[in-house]
Structures are given as C-alpha cells and as structure tokens.
Design an enzyme around this catalytic site. Structure first.
Site, PDB file in Angstrom:
ATOM      1  N   LYS A 145      10.315  -5.813   6.993  1.00 16.37           N
ATOM      2  CA  LYS A 145      10.489  -4.520   7.664  1.00 16.37           C
ATOM      3  C   LYS A 145      10.177  -4.588   9.155  1.00 16.37           C
ATOM      4  CE  LYS A 145      11.528  -3.221   3.590  1.00 16.37           C
ATOM      5  NZ  LYS A 145      12.938  -3.308   3.211  1.00 16.37           N
ATOM      6  N   GLU A 199       2.611   2.575  11.998  1.00 16.23           N
ATOM      7  CA  GLU A 199       3.508   3.568  12.588  1.00 16.23           C
ATOM      8  C   GLU A 199       2.783   4.890  12.752  1.00 16.23           C
ATOM      9  OE1 GLU A 199       8.001   2.541  10.833  1.00 16.23           O
ATOM     10  OE2 GLU A 199       6.792   3.957   9.890  1.00 16.23           O
ATOM     11  N   HIS A 215       6.923   8.288  -4.535  1.00 18.60           N
ATOM     12  CA  HIS A 215       7.950   7.353  -4.070  1.00 18.60           C
ATOM     13  C   HIS A 215       8.999   7.026  -5.123  1.00 18.60           C
ATOM     14  CE1 HIS A 215       5.553   7.290  -0.564  1.00 18.60           C
ATOM     15  NE2 HIS A 215       4.521   6.837  -1.223  1.00 18.60           N
ATOM     16  N   ARG A 270      21.507  -3.235  -1.200  1.00 16.18           N
ATOM     17  CA  ARG A 270      22.027  -3.235  -2.579  1.00 16.18           C
ATOM     18  C   ARG A 270      22.811  -1.949  -2.827  1.00 16.18           C
ATOM     19  NH1 ARG A 270      16.655  -1.309  -2.589  1.00 16.18           N
ATOM     20  NH2 ARG A 270      16.688   0.874  -3.184  1.00 16.18           N
TER      21      ARG A 270
END
Ligand code: MV4
Length: 724
Positions: free
Chosen positions: A116, A200, A235, A292
C-alpha cells in the site's frame, strides 16, 4: 479465446465464472476441497478435481495442487476469482511461468499495488489526490509522532501489506503512538508476513466509493462508474449500490478520470477497482487498488449492461476493449445484499450447517448470484455466504422497494442469515435518503441493544410478567398473536415480544401507529378475576408504568394524555392497546399491547405522524438499551397490576393522576365524532375524564381524544415567546 479455463476458487464466484465461460463456449475445470464435493461449482463445471482437505491452506491456497490440475487438464488459463490466490503475485507468476494465462493484471502490477505504501507513491506520482500521510512506511515512533502532529490527530496506522482493516490502529495523541505501532506491526506480521506500517490523517465518517475500471493490453482504459460500499460492519461489506447516492456527473468524471489515469500509470491490464474515500466536503482521496474481480461487481454490471467476467476473459485472451469511455452509460440503480449464514443477533457469529428449506426470490429486476440449494450444507471452513441478492430498477427508491420485496420472498431455513439485518438497513430513514457513511452501521444499528428473550427473562425482577416470552423477529401485531395464545390457554404474564411490528397498533392520536426497528413492542396476557368494567384501570396502570419508566430511567418530562397516550414535549412516544375477552360477567383475559418508540428515529416515522410523534432516542439525543427499558417497565407494571388485583384502585389512580394532563385545562374532547368543549376538572374513580362545559354541565368520558383548546395552545406559544 481460451479453450479451457480452470477456476481456482469455490462457491458463487466459481459458478459465476463458469457461467461466463459457458456463454463464451469455453470449457471449465473446477477444483474443490473435500468439504466442497457437493458444491454447485463442482456440478456445473465440465471437469472437477479434488485438490485437498477442507482447510484453505491445503486446498484453495495450495498452489502446487492447483498447478498440477491445470497442467493435467490442459487448461490454458486460470481465473482466480476473489480472495484466496486472486491477488497473490507469486501464484500469478507460477501460472504464467507454466505457460498458462493468469486472468488478472501482470505479476509486477499485483506486487506494486499490493504494497500500500508503494501504491500510494505510485498514484501520487500519477497525480491522484492522497490522504495526507507518511511518505513511506514508518521508521520509528518519533517520525510517526512528528508526522501526526503535522497532520493533526486523529491519525490512523495501517499495514503496508494489506487492507481489510487488519493491522489498523486509530491514534488520538502522541502517547498512544508507540503501543499502536507495536500492536499494528504484530498484527500485520501475523496476517501479511510484513510488519511495515504507515500513517495517515484519519478522515471522519467518509464514504467508501470505488471505481471499476477495465484495461486492455494495448493501454486502452475505461471506467464503469462507481459503487458505494460504505455500508460495512467491521470491514465486511454488507450492502453495495451503484451509482452512489452522493455522486454527481461532474464528480464521477473527475474520480473516474483519476482511476483511469492511475491505471494507465502502471500499465494496468484486466479488471480492477480503485478505492477512494469521499469526505463530507466532496473531497476524494485515493486509498488502494484491488487487482481482482470483486464480490460486488454485479451492481456495476446491472447499471452498465456489461458482463465483467466475460470482459476479463476477453482481455486476458488479448482482445482489444470494444468500448470507448463515451460508450459507457449508467442506467438506473442497482443494490446488492450479501446474504451470509451468520446470526446478526449474535454478533454475526457464523451459522454454518444444512439449509433445510430454500426459496429464492424472483420476478422483475431480481438477480441471484449464489451457490446454495435446499439440502446444501454450508461448510464451516470458508466465508459463510449463502448468496448475493442483487436488484435493479430505474430509480434508487424503486430499487430499495424491490430489494425489500425480494428479501421478503427469500426463505432460508436451517441456518441463521443476515436477511433480517438487511431489512433493517433498508428501513432506515438515513439509508433511504442516501445520507450515510462508513459509520452507518455503528451509528445506526444497535448491536448492544438486541432483544434476546433469554437475556430479558434473566434480567427480570418480576414474579409473573414476562416469565414466558414468545419472541418474533417481525410480526404484524403482537396483540393478535397474544390473543390467539390467550384463547389457547396461555398463562397470565405471557409476553409476546417482537423485534419489529409491521402492522398498525391503533393509537389515539392520528389513529395510526407503527413500531419500526428500534422500538419496543410487546403484548401481555392478563387473567384478572374481575369485572369487565374494571379493565379500564389496567390500561391506566400500563400508561403509568410507561410514563414512570421514561421519567425514572431517562429524566424526560413524560406525561400521560388521558387516557393512555404517553407524550414527551407534546409528541407521542407510546401507544397502548387493550383487548379483552369476556365470559358472562367476568374477564376471561385481557391482552395489553405496548408500542413504544424507544430507539426509533423520527425520520423513520410515516410522513403523516412525523410532526406528532417522537422517540426516547430523539428526546434524549442518544440510543438507550431496550432491554433495560423492558426490565424497568415490567417491574413498574407488575407493581401496579398487584394494586389492581388487591383492589387498590385509588393507588393506581393517584399515581396516574400525578402524571396526567390536562387537569384544569381548557380542552376539546372528540368522542365518537362529536366534539365537546370545556374545562377538565378531574379523573374519577373509574378512570373517566370529568369535564365541566361552558354551560356548567358536568360530563364524563370513558373514551375519547383529548386536545388542548386552540386558545390555550396559542397562549402557551406566546408565553414561550415572551420568555425567549
Ligand atoms: C481510513 C479511514 C479514515 N481515514 N483511512 C478501513 C479498511 C481499509 N481498507 C481502510 N479503512 C479506512 N481507512 C483514513 N485515512 C477509514 C477507514 C474505514 C473504512 C473504509 C472503508 C469502508 C469502511 C470503513 C470503516 C471504517 C474505517
């Protein structure tokens, strides 16, 4: 085009890929674990091979076994589906090294976007907006503290190796940083074998918006619009829709172009998804790329008319994209609900097992991507998806109604499913307005506030009330069921409790009442040895109990509007309905129904009563635990009911009168379509309202709707204005 494709996956996505292959005339090879021998993907493929025991590590993640089947079966391509090996760079490399096409982007792109921090830097260079964050992974605590102070708290620490919320930690101060980094690293190492973390700035209540892109080998890239995936729990996506209710044509073009630009920058090939966070000011930020096909791809298919899996196959076979961006139109609205075998009442605990009865919804605009059937046993080893239910309609409101209809038709027996939870989401007023964010589930859905009969009974301090609880998820009317049970001999104190009531309990104000999710609705069966004329006092006792509970537990200024409406600030929170069956001269049974707006949002009320109704949550500004409310209410009511049994009617009335208005006020009573005006003077020993008319005549009412006289109401408003 390929001759034979091996599908390195299971369940609904394997079946979805087989379907696309069949339509393109491609032979299919299924692989399956020992737990999946009876799975539909095995039945529908042209060939199927067992690749190992149930644990994914030994089967669907077993690269060697899959490669062996691919080579022995003469497959010329492998589709990895989602999950398992779909974003595994070494696997894609092994496939290609064996001379077999991997249906997905190049190995180097999978690798690059899989890290990431590398993905962030790559997309930053490509000109995409990033959430303010560390330039790469964090080297030490001091660096993180310095960065966090630059961006401002709260900040979030994320694992470089993967998404899905694993290895994520929120931090609110310098002091929390060392521990957060350490535990994020530990989790990241365990899940992704990579302990790198980055930092972040934390965006509060963003929407999760992702763009579907398609890219061919020749560098042609288009986007197919967005999906809104903000409705998630821990999530895990629960419901997705396309288009996003927050999207505009201009924003779609801007974000879509950003995704296309990002894909071009890495020479992306095949289908991919660019994830963004959208804040409440309309700013969007790149988050990550999924390399994907995604679970939620059908909503994009329904609004674009495309078949994404076929496009994946064509692209992997080297065909050029036959569409330009200007060919893509977003038409209508699609919603997907993931139907999982999980128990929403038990924290979504997996509920694998045999599906004993199965009935699929159908009709216009309904699509099922599933793999279940009556008699199918959902294995405990993998995700617990039963099927994806996807609907389309011209408008979002139409799609919501269609989804509710389809969920009503859907019957799954033998395992617990998320179907009732989806109904709850679709009922929510904020969802219906499209006004939601990633905080929707934690903010709106009451995990800590479930009505579990076992727990309610355990908490009860009553002798009789609620010691038999008949619980229903959804009923038209608890009173109707309680009456049937009473007629069949149910004992005193039997409680019929429902998570929600769809039919109306008739209330006195507005003559209409509903109790949507978040309310408390139940009925009690009573068998007092008493004269029918005394039954009124039970209704009054019930009203007292509700009013007192609201006052005692929440400190709200609840009042009874004679005879049995409970109001806060002049708006109704509770309706009580009394049904009675009589023998010649005695009460056979009474069914007392309570419908109380506890955690209901005002926006969830039908338009007609939005002005006249309220809820405890609305008045208090926070949600409350419904179980506590029920506990206290039953204790209060049982105490009052004991007074009734003992013939202590004055005790009931004294308490009732202390909370009732309007005594002494200028009122209008509507009874049987007649209007009477006067001053209320008392509530007599029968519980009747006593009124003195202008002519000095005394009237008593046993039933009727009481309203403050308009003059009185106007005077009240003026008083308030003077004060202000
Ligand atoms: C965030 C965020 C707020 N600010 N990053 C959660 C999963 C992972 N893919 C990224 N996630 C988030 N990252 C910053 N800087 C909020 C989330 C987040 C979230 C994102 C998408 C969908 C649901 C979510 C639920 C909670 C938090």
């Amino acid at each position: 085009m390929f001759n034979k494709v091996l599908i390195a996956n299971r369940g609904e996505i394997a079946l979805r890929i087989i379907r696309a292959c069949k339509e393109l005339g491609i032979s299919t090879v299924a692989v399956y674990s020992e737990a999946d021998a009876r799975s539909l993907h095995v039945k529908y493929a042209d060939e199927a091979y067992c690749i190992g025991p149930p644990p994914a590590k030994s089967s669907y993640l077993n690269v060697e076994a899959i490669m062996e089947v691919a080579q022995d079966s003469g497959s010329d391509a492998i589709h990895p589906g989602y999950g398992f090996l779909s974003e595994n760079a070494p696997f894609s490399e092994a496939v290609r090294k064996a001379g077999i096409s991997f249906i997905g982007p190049s190995t180097s792109v999978i690798k690059k976007l899989g890290d990431k921090t590398v993905a962030r830097n790559t997309m930053k260079k490509a000109g995409l907006p990033l959430i303010p964050g560390s330039p790469g992974s964090i080297r030490n605590d001091d660096e993180a503290i310095e960065l966090a102070n630059r961006f401002g708290y709260p900040c979030i620490i994320k694992a470089a190796g993967g998404g899905g919320g694993r290895g994520m930690r929120l931090v609110f101060s310098d002091a929390e940083i060392p521990d957060a980094i350490q535990s994020a690293r530990r989790e990241a190492e365990a899940f992704f074998s990579n302990s790198d973390v980055y930092l972040e700035k934390y965006l509060e209540d963003p929407r999760h918006i992702e763009f579907q892109i398609l890219a061919d080998r020749n560098g042609n890239v288009i986007h197919l619009g967005e999906r809104d995936c903000s409705i998630q729990r821990r999530h895990q996506k629960l419901l997705e829709e396309a288009p996003s209710p927050r999207m505009t044509t201009v924003l779609r073009e801007t974000m879509g172009n950003a995704a296309v630009q990002g894909a071009k920058a890495v020479k992306y090939e095949n289908a991919g998804t660019f994830e963004f966070l959208l804040d409440k000011y309309g700013n969007f930020y790149f988050m990550e790329v999924n390399t994907r096909i995604q679970v939620e791809h059908p909503v994009t298919e329904l609004v674009t008319g495309m078949d994404l899996v076929k496009e994946q196959l064509r692209i992997a076979a080297g065909e050029e994209l036959p569409y330009k961006q200007s060919d893509i139109r977003i038409n209508g609205h699609a919603i997907e609900c993931r139907i999982n075998a999980e128990d929403p009442q038990e924290n979504f605990f997996p509920s694998p097992g045999k599906i004993t009865s199965y009935n699929l919804p159908g009709g216009p605009g309904v699509r099922i991507d599933g793999c279940s059937y009556a008699g199918y046993e959902i294995p405990p080893y993998y995700d617990s998806m039963v099927a994806k239910l996807i609907v389309w309609d011209n408008t979002r409101a139409g799609a919501i109604n269609r989804m509710r209809r389809a969920l009503d038709e859907y019957v799954v027996e033998g395992v617990k499913t998320t179907i009732p939870f989806h109904k709850m989401i679709l009922f929510n007023a904020y969802f219906r307005k499209g006004d939601y964010s990633t905080s929707f589930i934690p903010k709106n859905i009451l995990n800590e506030d479930k009505l579990i009969p076992k727990e309610i009974r355990k908490g009860l301090k009553t002798k009789v009330m609620g010691h038999r609880i008949q619980y229903f998820e959804e009923v038209a009317s608890t009173n109707r069921i309680a009456k049937e049970m009473a007629a069949a001999g149910a004992e005193e104190g039997t409680m019929v409790l429902a998570e929600t009531q769809s039919g109306g309990v008739k209330g006195r104000i507005g003559r209409e009442w509903i109790s949507p999710f978040g309310g408390v609705c139940f009925s009690l069966v009573l068998r007092p040895k008493s004269q029918p004329r005394n039954a009124t006092k039970i209704t009054l006792a019930a009203a007292s109990a509700v009013c007192k509970t609201i006052r005692d537990l929440y400190g709200l200024d609840a009042k009874i509007n004679w005879p049995n409406d409970i109001l806060i600030g002049g708006r109704k929170v509770c309706g009580i309905l009394t049904d009675m069956a009589m023998d010649v001269n005695s009460i056979k049974y009474i069914v007392l129904g309570f419908g109380i707006n506890v955690n209901v949002e005002r926006l969830s009320f039908p338009q007609k009563i939005q002005k006249t109704a309220t809820s405890i949550k609305e008045e208090l500004g926070r949600t409350v635990v419904r179980k506590d409310f029920i506990d206290t209410l039953l204790v209060e009511f049982e105490r009052q009911y004991q007074n009734f049994i003992d013939g202590e009617y004055s005790a009931i009335l004294d308490e009732y009168k202390s909370m009732t208005y309007p005594i002494g006020g200028h009122i209008i009573v509507k009874d049987q379509d007649m209007l009477y005006e006067g001053h209320s003077v008392d509530i007599n020993e029968d519980g009747a309202l006593v009124m003195k008319t202008k002519e000095g005549k005394t009237m008593t009412f046993m039933t009727g709707d009481v309203h403050a006289h308009p003059d009185e109401a106007i005077n009240k408003t003026e008083e308030v204005r003077h004060e202000a």
